[in-house]
Design a protein around this motif. Structure first.
Motif, PDB file in Angstrom:
ATOM      1  N   TYR A  61       1.070  -1.432  -0.154  1.00 51.45           N
ATOM      2  CA  TYR A  61       0.271  -0.164   0.148  1.00 51.45           C
ATOM      3  C   TYR A  61       0.987   1.453   0.312  1.00 51.45           C
ATOM      4  CZ  TYR A  61      -3.502  -3.605   1.145  1.00 51.45           C
ATOM      5  OH  TYR A  61      -4.584  -4.118   1.536  1.00 51.45           O
ATOM      6  N   GLN A  62      -0.029   2.859   0.232  1.00 48.76           N
ATOM      7  CA  GLN A  62       0.872   3.674  -0.232  1.00 48.76           C
ATOM      8  C   GLN A  62       2.234   4.020   1.452  1.00 48.76           C
ATOM      9  OE1 GLN A  62       0.879   6.204  -2.263  1.00 48.76           O
ATOM     10  NE2 GLN A  62       2.402   7.056  -1.517  1.00 48.76           N
ATOM     11  N   ARG A  63       1.460   3.632   2.462  1.00 51.66           N
ATOM     12  CA  ARG A  63       2.358   4.202   3.475  1.00 51.66           C
ATOM     13  C   ARG A  63       2.815   2.457   3.950  1.00 51.66           C
ATOM     14  NH1 ARG A  63       5.082   7.834   3.531  1.00 51.66           N
ATOM     15  NH2 ARG A  63       5.207   8.200   5.660  1.00 51.66           N
ATOM     16  N   LYS A  86       8.857  -2.798  -0.712  1.00 44.80           N
ATOM     17  CA  LYS A  86       7.206  -2.717  -1.897  1.00 44.80           C
ATOM     18  C   LYS A  86       7.866  -3.477  -2.917  1.00 44.80           C
ATOM     19  CE  LYS A  86       5.016   1.213  -2.119  1.00 44.80           C
ATOM     20  NZ  LYS A  86       4.424   2.369  -2.625  1.00 44.80           N
TER      21      LYS A  86
END
Length: 99
Positions: A52-54, A85
């Motif tokens: 995910y983004q964070r 990531k």
């Protein structure tokens, strides 16, 4: 009321076990390892993992057991988080291609 408290307690235990506050994460080409005072995890990143983004939610499959491990971007430096990531996305892509 008691049932909600029990469910909340069980959920909190799962979250705190999956989201450690400190430890060492070593990412090799296909294998990964996490260690802290209470837990040691060896295995490879599964296709169930999510980036995910964070945060990154890793599903690490070992020889005898599997574990969830949640790593937030604020807990590691920016370059290490990007590498994590990329490794997660590569593991998902490899499993998709092998089907």
């Amino acid at each position: 009321m008691i049932c909600c408290a029990i469910c909340g307690f069980i959920s909190w235990q799962w979250y705190s076990k999956s989201h450690p506050e400190h430890g060492v994460f070593i990412l090799d080409s296909e294998q990964c390892r996490f260690e802290n005072d209470t837990i040691k995890i060896n295995g490879h990143i599964s296709n169930k993992s999510r980036a995910y983004q964070r945060s990154v939610w890793l599903y690490i499959e070992g020889f005898t057991s599997s574990h969830w491990l949640i790593i937030n971007a604020s807990g590691v430096d920016k370059q290490s988080f990007v590498r994590l990531k990329r490794a997660t996305l590569a593991a998902r892509r490899e499993c998709g291609e092998s089907k």
